[in-house]
Design a protein around this motif. Structure first.
Motif, PDB file in Angstrom:
ATOM      1  N   GLY A   1     119.957 109.972 -39.602  1.00 35.08           N
ATOM      2  CA  GLY A   1     118.420 109.713 -39.353  1.00 35.08           C
ATOM      3  C   GLY A   1     118.445 109.513 -37.721  1.00 35.08           C
ATOM      4  O   GLY A   1     117.586 110.277 -37.150  1.00 35.08           O
ATOM      5  N   LEU A   2     119.462 109.162 -36.914  1.00 30.33           N
ATOM      6  CA  LEU A   2     119.479 109.097 -35.625  1.00 30.33           C
ATOM      7  C   LEU A   2     119.554 110.858 -35.047  1.00 30.33           C
ATOM      8  O   LEU A   2     118.658 111.072 -34.290  1.00 30.33           O
ATOM      9  CB  LEU A   2     120.587 108.321 -35.359  1.00 30.33           C
ATOM     10  N   LYS A   3     120.247 111.441 -35.699  1.00 32.83           N
ATOM     11  CA  LYS A   3     120.460 112.958 -35.443  1.00 32.83           C
ATOM     12  C   LYS A   3     118.929 113.678 -35.591  1.00 32.83           C
ATOM     13  O   LYS A   3     118.560 114.403 -34.615  1.00 32.83           O
ATOM     14  CB  LYS A   3     121.426 113.760 -36.182  1.00 32.83           C
ATOM     15  N   ALA A   4     118.363 113.418 -36.555  1.00 32.77           N
ATOM     16  CA  ALA A   4     117.068 113.851 -37.012  1.00 32.77           C
ATOM     17  C   ALA A   4     116.173 113.417 -35.927  1.00 32.77           C
ATOM     18  O   ALA A   4     115.279 114.372 -35.492  1.00 32.77           O
ATOM     19  CB  ALA A   4     116.431 113.359 -38.419  1.00 32.77           C
ATOM     20  N   LEU A   5     116.163 112.142 -35.439  1.00 31.33           N
ATOM     21  CA  LEU A   5     115.111 111.649 -34.424  1.00 31.33           C
ATOM     22  C   LEU A   5     115.353 112.300 -33.052  1.00 31.33           C
ATOM     23  O   LEU A   5     114.188 112.568 -32.322  1.00 31.33           O
ATOM     24  CB  LEU A   5     115.126 110.166 -34.490  1.00 31.33           C
ATOM     25  N   ILE A   6     116.479 112.555 -32.984  1.00 34.07           N
ATOM     26  CA  ILE A   6     117.133 113.014 -31.516  1.00 34.07           C
ATOM     27  C   ILE A   6     116.546 114.600 -31.624  1.00 34.07           C
ATOM     28  O   ILE A   6     115.832 115.074 -30.867  1.00 34.07           O
ATOM     29  CB  ILE A   6     118.470 113.041 -31.446  1.00 34.07           C
ATOM     30  N   ASP A   7     116.655 115.179 -32.548  1.00 36.67           N
ATOM     31  CA  ASP A   7     116.169 116.445 -33.025  1.00 36.67           C
ATOM     32  C   ASP A   7     114.774 116.557 -32.827  1.00 36.67           C
ATOM     33  O   ASP A   7     114.042 117.386 -32.059  1.00 36.67           O
ATOM     34  CB  ASP A   7     116.700 117.096 -34.244  1.00 36.67           C
TER      35      ASP A   7
ATOM     36  N   LEU B   1     110.640 119.850 -41.583  1.00 37.10           N
ATOM     37  CA  LEU B   1     112.012 119.506 -42.031  1.00 37.10           C
ATOM     38  C   LEU B   1     112.880 120.485 -42.247  1.00 37.10           C
ATOM     39  O   LEU B   1     114.175 120.132 -41.955  1.00 37.10           O
ATOM     40  CB  LEU B   1     111.884 118.433 -43.372  1.00 37.10           C
ATOM     41  N   GLN B   2     112.544 121.618 -42.582  1.00 34.37           N
ATOM     42  CA  GLN B   2     113.437 122.713 -42.790  1.00 34.37           C
ATOM     43  C   GLN B   2     114.222 123.023 -41.663  1.00 34.37           C
ATOM     44  O   GLN B   2     115.300 123.394 -41.748  1.00 34.37           O
ATOM     45  CB  GLN B   2     112.736 123.817 -43.401  1.00 34.37           C
ATOM     46  N   SER B   3     113.540 123.026 -40.473  1.00 31.33           N
ATOM     47  CA  SER B   3     114.064 123.502 -39.133  1.00 31.33           C
ATOM     48  C   SER B   3     114.947 122.249 -38.640  1.00 31.33           C
ATOM     49  O   SER B   3     116.062 122.545 -38.168  1.00 31.33           O
ATOM     50  CB  SER B   3     112.896 123.595 -38.081  1.00 31.33           C
ATOM     51  N   ILE B   4     114.697 121.098 -38.861  1.00 28.61           N
ATOM     52  CA  ILE B   4     115.713 119.883 -38.583  1.00 28.61           C
ATOM     53  C   ILE B   4     116.891 120.219 -39.392  1.00 28.61           C
ATOM     54  O   ILE B   4     118.079 120.103 -38.775  1.00 28.61           O
ATOM     55  CB  ILE B   4     115.194 118.623 -38.625  1.00 28.61           C
ATOM     56  N   ALA B   5     116.800 120.515 -40.755  1.00 30.27           N
ATOM     57  CA  ALA B   5     117.699 120.330 -41.604  1.00 30.27           C
ATOM     58  C   ALA B   5     118.748 121.547 -41.294  1.00 30.27           C
ATOM     59  O   ALA B   5     119.899 121.490 -41.230  1.00 30.27           O
ATOM     60  CB  ALA B   5     117.331 120.794 -43.139  1.00 30.27           C
TER      61      ALA B   5
ATOM     62  N   ARG C   1     119.104 122.964 -38.112  1.00 35.81           N
ATOM     63  CA  ARG C   1     119.892 122.796 -36.851  1.00 35.81           C
ATOM     64  C   ARG C   1     120.680 121.625 -36.819  1.00 35.81           C
ATOM     65  O   ARG C   1     121.809 121.725 -36.342  1.00 35.81           O
ATOM     66  CB  ARG C   1     118.618 122.324 -35.912  1.00 35.81           C
ATOM     67  N   GLN C   2     120.439 120.634 -37.814  1.00 33.43           N
ATOM     68  CA  GLN C   2     121.416 119.465 -38.109  1.00 33.43           C
ATOM     69  C   GLN C   2     122.403 119.580 -39.281  1.00 33.43           C
ATOM     70  O   GLN C   2     123.245 118.696 -39.642  1.00 33.43           O
ATOM     71  CB  GLN C   2     120.692 118.140 -37.955  1.00 33.43           C
ATOM     72  N   ASN C   3     122.341 120.516 -40.059  1.00 34.97           N
ATOM     73  CA  ASN C   3     123.093 120.535 -41.311  1.00 34.97           C
ATOM     74  C   ASN C   3     122.815 119.503 -42.312  1.00 34.97           C
ATOM     75  O   ASN C   3     123.995 118.690 -42.556  1.00 34.97           O
ATOM     76  CB  ASN C   3     124.560 120.890 -40.861  1.00 34.97           C
ATOM     77  N   ILE C   4     121.630 119.021 -42.666  1.00 31.91           N
ATOM     78  CA  ILE C   4     121.451 117.880 -43.218  1.00 31.91           C
ATOM     79  C   ILE C   4     120.420 118.508 -44.403  1.00 31.91           C
ATOM     80  O   ILE C   4     119.584 119.206 -44.010  1.00 31.91           O
ATOM     81  CB  ILE C   4     120.828 116.746 -42.658  1.00 31.91           C
ATOM     82  N   SER C   5     120.516 118.085 -45.708  1.00 34.95           N
ATOM     83  CA  SER C   5     119.634 118.738 -46.653  1.00 34.95           C
ATOM     84  C   SER C   5     118.343 118.294 -46.407  1.00 34.95           C
ATOM     85  O   SER C   5     118.191 117.211 -46.212  1.00 34.95           O
ATOM     86  CB  SER C   5     120.285 118.194 -48.152  1.00 34.95           C
ATOM     87  N   VAL C   6     117.217 119.120 -46.931  1.00 35.43           N
ATOM     88  CA  VAL C   6     115.939 118.900 -46.681  1.00 35.43           C
ATOM     89  C   VAL C   6     115.632 117.464 -47.435  1.00 35.43           C
ATOM     90  O   VAL C   6     114.794 116.617 -47.181  1.00 35.43           O
ATOM     91  CB  VAL C   6     115.139 119.782 -46.889  1.00 35.43           C
TER      92      VAL C   6
END
Length: 142
Positions: free
Chosen positions: A10-16, A28-32, A34-39
């Motif tokens: 969550g912290l990584k996603a908000l920084i992104d 969400l797809q672009s965050i996912a 860049r951050q290697n997190i599932s959508v």
């Protein structure tokens, strides 16, 4: 205190989001990507963050997410409380002041737990999302 994957992602996603949502909503797809997190996991996190007002969403073709408040007004503590609940490293009925512990008047160990919890609270409440975004920018520029 050990943070869950929920808090870390969550912290990584908000920084992104803070890095990339200045001009347009971020998918969400672009965050996912860049951050290697599932959508699907991001969807769960964003639902919690949206309910707390830390993010807002826009529907449609150019839809996505952006910060719900300026990054300077969002502390790491705000984020972690939404995603983790309480931030106490150690729970002790004697630190709650409601008489939950019979020996709390004589217990010195409760002072340790209180100081640890207060230090964590101070650290996360004084560290702002904007600082992490700026640090991320500096790292990516190198």
């Amino acid at each position: 205190m050990k943070l869950s994957t929920r808090a870390k992602y969550g912290l990584k996603a908000l920084i992104d989001l803070g890095l990339y949502s200045e001009k347009e909503a971020v998918s969400l797809q672009s965050i996912a990507g860049r951050q290697n997190i599932s959508v699907s996991y991001l969807e769960q996190l964003m639902a919690l963050l949206k309910k707390a007002g830390l993010v807002k969403s826009v529907r449609g073709a150019a839809g996505g997410y952006f910060l719900g408040r300026p990054a300077e007004e969002i502390s790491v503590g705000d984020i972690l409380r939404v995603l983790e609940g309480g931030l106490e490293a150690a729970t002790c009925p004697g630190t709650e002041g409601d008489g939950g512990c019979q020996g709390s008047d004589l217990c010195v160990a409760r002072l340790v737990w209180k100081r640890i919890n207060d230090s964590i609270t101070d650290a996360v409440d004084t560290l702002m999302l904007s600082e992490l975004i700026e640090e991320s920018r500096r790292i990516h520029e190198k």
